[in-house]
Write a protein that holds these residues in place. Structure first.
Motif, PDB file in Angstrom:
ATOM      1  N   ILE A  33      44.821 -20.370  17.984  1.00 49.40           N
ATOM      2  CA  ILE A  33      44.164 -20.502  19.173  1.00 49.40           C
ATOM      3  C   ILE A  33      44.685 -19.863  20.216  1.00 49.40           C
ATOM      4  O   ILE A  33      43.713 -19.471  21.101  1.00 49.40           O
ATOM      5  N   GLN A  34      45.974 -19.679  20.471  1.00 49.11           N
ATOM      6  CA  GLN A  34      46.639 -19.364  21.639  1.00 49.11           C
ATOM      7  C   GLN A  34      46.267 -17.874  21.853  1.00 49.11           C
ATOM      8  O   GLN A  34      46.073 -17.324  22.872  1.00 49.11           O
ATOM      9  N   GLU A  35      46.257 -17.169  20.499  1.00 50.46           N
ATOM     10  CA  GLU A  35      46.192 -15.544  20.664  1.00 50.46           C
ATOM     11  C   GLU A  35      44.546 -15.365  21.137  1.00 50.46           C
ATOM     12  O   GLU A  35      44.151 -14.540  21.598  1.00 50.46           O
ATOM     13  N   GLU A  36      43.747 -16.123  20.375  1.00 53.19           N
ATOM     14  CA  GLU A  36      42.368 -15.984  20.645  1.00 53.19           C
ATOM     15  C   GLU A  36      41.977 -16.245  22.010  1.00 53.19           C
ATOM     16  O   GLU A  36      41.172 -15.525  22.919  1.00 53.19           O
ATOM     17  N   HIS A  37      42.520 -17.360  22.703  1.00 51.29           N
ATOM     18  CA  HIS A  37      42.504 -17.799  23.899  1.00 51.29           C
ATOM     19  C   HIS A  37      42.856 -16.582  25.044  1.00 51.29           C
ATOM     20  O   HIS A  37      42.102 -16.423  25.816  1.00 51.29           O
ATOM     21  N   LEU A  38      43.929 -16.231  24.714  1.00 54.15           N
ATOM     22  CA  LEU A  38      44.353 -15.138  25.801  1.00 54.15           C
ATOM     23  C   LEU A  38      43.671 -13.736  25.545  1.00 54.15           C
ATOM     24  O   LEU A  38      43.350 -13.082  26.575  1.00 54.15           O
ATOM     25  N   ALA A  39      43.253 -13.649  24.297  1.00 52.40           N
ATOM     26  CA  ALA A  39      42.280 -12.327  24.194  1.00 52.40           C
ATOM     27  C   ALA A  39      41.166 -12.567  25.063  1.00 52.40           C
ATOM     28  O   ALA A  39      40.796 -11.869  25.786  1.00 52.40           O
ATOM     29  N   VAL A  40      40.420 -13.645  25.022  1.00 58.51           N
ATOM     30  CA  VAL A  40      39.268 -14.025  25.883  1.00 58.51           C
ATOM     31  C   VAL A  40      39.562 -13.887  27.460  1.00 58.51           C
ATOM     32  O   VAL A  40      38.961 -13.062  28.214  1.00 58.51           O
ATOM     33  N   ARG A  41      40.873 -14.521  27.916  1.00 54.75           N
ATOM     34  CA  ARG A  41      41.084 -14.367  29.415  1.00 54.75           C
ATOM     35  C   ARG A  41      41.248 -12.856  29.694  1.00 54.75           C
ATOM     36  O   ARG A  41      41.291 -12.599  30.709  1.00 54.75           O
ATOM     37  N   GLN A  42      42.045 -12.064  28.904  1.00 53.15           N
ATOM     38  CA  GLN A  42      42.453 -10.850  29.291  1.00 53.15           C
ATOM     39  C   GLN A  42      41.484  -9.658  28.883  1.00 53.15           C
ATOM     40  O   GLN A  42      41.561  -8.727  29.360  1.00 53.15           O
ATOM     41  N   ARG A  43      40.843  -9.870  27.592  1.00 55.49           N
ATOM     42  CA  ARG A  43      39.981  -8.902  26.991  1.00 55.49           C
ATOM     43  C   ARG A  43      38.645  -9.502  26.730  1.00 55.49           C
ATOM     44  O   ARG A  43      37.950  -9.335  27.692  1.00 55.49           O
ATOM     45  N   ALA A  44      38.555  -9.839  25.562  1.00 55.58           N
ATOM     46  CA  ALA A  44      37.233 -10.079  24.926  1.00 55.58           C
ATOM     47  C   ALA A  44      37.450 -11.160  23.615  1.00 55.58           C
ATOM     48  O   ALA A  44      38.429 -10.834  22.960  1.00 55.58           O
ATOM     49  N   GLY A  45      36.587 -12.002  23.508  1.00 55.74           N
ATOM     50  CA  GLY A  45      36.633 -12.937  22.419  1.00 55.74           C
ATOM     51  C   GLY A  45      35.121 -13.108  21.658  1.00 55.74           C
ATOM     52  O   GLY A  45      34.152 -13.179  22.506  1.00 55.74           O
ATOM     53  N   LEU A  46      34.924 -12.985  20.617  1.00 55.24           N
ATOM     54  CA  LEU A  46      33.628 -13.281  20.075  1.00 55.24           C
ATOM     55  C   LEU A  46      33.417 -14.540  19.506  1.00 55.24           C
ATOM     56  O   LEU A  46      33.911 -14.721  18.423  1.00 55.24           O
ATOM     57  N   PHE A  47      32.459 -15.160  19.839  1.00 57.77           N
ATOM     58  CA  PHE A  47      32.354 -16.845  19.286  1.00 57.77           C
ATOM     59  C   PHE A  47      30.893 -16.815  18.446  1.00 57.77           C
ATOM     60  O   PHE A  47      29.900 -16.258  19.123  1.00 57.77           O
ATOM     61  N   ASP A  48      31.030 -17.620  17.269  1.00 62.17           N
ATOM     62  CA  ASP A  48      29.706 -17.869  16.863  1.00 62.17           C
ATOM     63  C   ASP A  48      29.561 -19.179  17.346  1.00 62.17           C
ATOM     64  O   ASP A  48      30.100 -20.105  16.827  1.00 62.17           O
ATOM     65  N   VAL A  49      28.569 -19.409  18.071  1.00 61.55           N
ATOM     66  CA  VAL A  49      27.915 -20.994  18.547  1.00 61.55           C
ATOM     67  C   VAL A  49      26.578 -20.955  18.203  1.00 61.55           C
ATOM     68  O   VAL A  49      25.776 -21.604  18.877  1.00 61.55           O
ATOM     69  N   SER A  50      26.437 -20.606  16.787  1.00 59.66           N
ATOM     70  CA  SER A  50      24.784 -20.885  16.570  1.00 59.66           C
ATOM     71  C   SER A  50      24.436 -22.311  15.932  1.00 59.66           C
ATOM     72  O   SER A  50      23.511 -22.533  15.742  1.00 59.66           O
ATOM     73  N   HIS A  51      25.565 -23.249  16.105  1.00 61.45           N
ATOM     74  CA  HIS A  51      25.120 -24.464  15.595  1.00 61.45           C
ATOM     75  C   HIS A  51      24.781 -25.221  17.081  1.00 61.45           C
ATOM     76  O   HIS A  51      24.209 -26.229  16.723  1.00 61.45           O
ATOM     77  N   MET A  52      24.718 -24.692  18.149  1.00 59.72           N
ATOM     78  CA  MET A  52      24.097 -25.131  19.297  1.00 59.72           C
ATOM     79  C   MET A  52      22.365 -25.446  18.873  1.00 59.72           C
ATOM     80  O   MET A  52      21.883 -24.698  18.238  1.00 59.72           O
ATOM     81  N   GLY A  53      22.066 -26.405  19.830  1.00 63.66           N
ATOM     82  CA  GLY A  53      20.373 -26.749  19.720  1.00 63.66           C
ATOM     83  C   GLY A  53      19.626 -26.060  20.681  1.00 63.66           C
ATOM     84  O   GLY A  53      20.090 -25.789  21.844  1.00 63.66           O
ATOM     85  N   GLU A  54      18.422 -25.436  20.517  1.00 63.20           N
ATOM     86  CA  GLU A  54      17.542 -25.041  21.218  1.00 63.20           C
ATOM     87  C   GLU A  54      16.219 -25.542  21.201  1.00 63.20           C
ATOM     88  O   GLU A  54      15.717 -25.709  19.891  1.00 63.20           O
ATOM     89  N   PHE A  55      15.460 -25.761  22.162  1.00 67.98           N
ATOM     90  CA  PHE A  55      14.048 -26.473  22.298  1.00 67.98           C
ATOM     91  C   PHE A  55      13.384 -25.396  23.165  1.00 67.98           C
ATOM     92  O   PHE A  55      13.597 -25.220  24.407  1.00 67.98           O
TER      93      PHE A  55
END
Length: 365
Positions: A33-55
């Motif tokens: 979690i720490q490594e991924e967190h810092l990558a997002v703050r400093q560079r970039a991170g790719l998240f799959d959030v396809s579980h979210m709902g859309e209407f």
């Protein structure tokens, strides 16, 4: 049986640590979690959030329904604009927090809701749809990737003709990406690190192509795959609420510090109860706090005053990789909500000192 997103096989191939989340098997972290967190703050991170709902809400009275079931003023939105809002019950309690996207002013809107609340939100909107509006649940067929961090736009830009640098916060465009269309690209990030979100249908192997191309392009920018663990610590540093933690049916937006998304110039479900609370004043408030002594606050730990008397509960807590200290959110009696108020967190059998801290924890992100 747990649901999976179209990116499930890629998560497993990347060695993701998976866990059940809102009925889905989702990646919690890949490396740490720490490594991924810092990558997002400093560079970039790719998240799959396809579980979210859309209407999709559409029809001549689409806006009327959106206005009725949400607290913010969607009438202010023009095409390509989005807003943060919430859905309340009659008692003013938060049924869900969500983002309203204006696809076509007055006629077509998209509501993006939390995964755990998809069924309930759909039934709630149908129940209160006294208008000529159609409610279409597109959650199952919608892929959603969030590419977050200062390098995110640089990674996505070669794949679209839209100038993403000029895409303001809480705006979106419908365009093509890698030859697939329509793809809705928005800038409504939940990390405080900038970036974009990509909404699209998985037609013609779009999910596989877009995932692989983004991963390949991201390598040169130091992008990491990021799981829901990092999403949680990133939003916590920004003081953003998470449904099921800071928000639920027994909390109101006024208690949660979300009065800014409540617009009194319109009618909405729960308005009367909120007006009464506004007049009387809230008995408790959501606050941020940082630990003075060693210890990690966790959800439901008791918050005490300096005399050891209970004054509230922790809603979220973690070690902050950016700040290198433990932080948390929680509800406390209003008398203890002022910044710099000393408090204690009951961690097992110990009373550990903390201090109320203004939000966001991370400034100038």
């Amino acid at each position: 049986m747990k649901k999976v997103t179209p990116f499930h096989a890629f998560h497993l191939a990347a060695g993701a640590h998976m866990a059940a989340f809102a009925g889905y098997e989702m990646p919690i972290y890949y490396t740490s979690i720490q490594e991924e967190h810092l990558a997002v703050r400093q560079r970039a991170g790719l998240f799959d959030v396809s579980h979210m709902g859309e209407f999709i809400i559409r029809g001549p009275q689409a806006l009327d329904l959106v206005q009725r079931v949400t607290t913010n003023d969607a009438a202010k939105l023009g095409d390509g604009q989005a807003q943060y809002s919430c859905m309340l019950n009659e008692q003013g309690g938060v049924l869900d927090d969500l983002i309203v996207y204006c696809i076509e002013k007055q006629n077509v809107y998209m509501l993006v809701v939390n995964a755990a609340n998809i069924d309930r939100d759909r039934e709630w909107m149908i129940q209160h749809n006294a208008f000529d509006a159609e409610v279409v649940d597109i959650s199952e067929k919608t892929c959603l990737l969030a590419l977050q961090g200062p390098a995110a736009v640089t990674i996505v830009q070669p794949f679209t003709d839209v100038d993403l640098i000029k895409l303001p916060y809480y705006r979106f465009v419908k365009t093509s990406l890698m030859g697939f269309k329509p793809v809705l690209i928005s800038a409504t990030g939940y990390t405080g690190a900038g970036g974009v979100e990509l909404y699209f249908e998985n037609k013609d192997q779009a999910a596989e192509t877009i995932w692989r191309e983004l991963v390949k392009a991201g390598e040169a920018q130091g992008m990491k795959l990021a799981g829901l663990g990092a999403r949680d610590t990133l939003r916590l540093e920004m003081g953003y609420c998470l449904y099921g933690h800071e928000l639920h049916e027994t909390t109101t937006p006024l208690e949660a510090g979300l009065g800014w998304i409540v617009k009194w110039n319109k009618d909405f479900i729960g308005k009367a109860a909120l007006l009464q609370q506004k007049e009387q004043g809230v008995a408790r408030k959501l606050v941020g706090f940082r630990m003075i002594e060693k210890g990690i606050p966790r959800q439901d730990y008791r918050i005490l005053n300096m005399e050891g008397l209970p004054i509230g509960k922790v809603t979220s807590g973690s070690f902050s990789p950016s700040l290198n200290e433990a932080i948390g959110l929680g509800y406390v009696e209003t008398a203890y909500a002022a910044p710099d108020t000393p408090i204690q967190i009951q961690i097992r059998n110990q009373q550990v000192k903390a201090v109320v801290t203004p939000l966001p924890f991370l400034k100038n992100s």
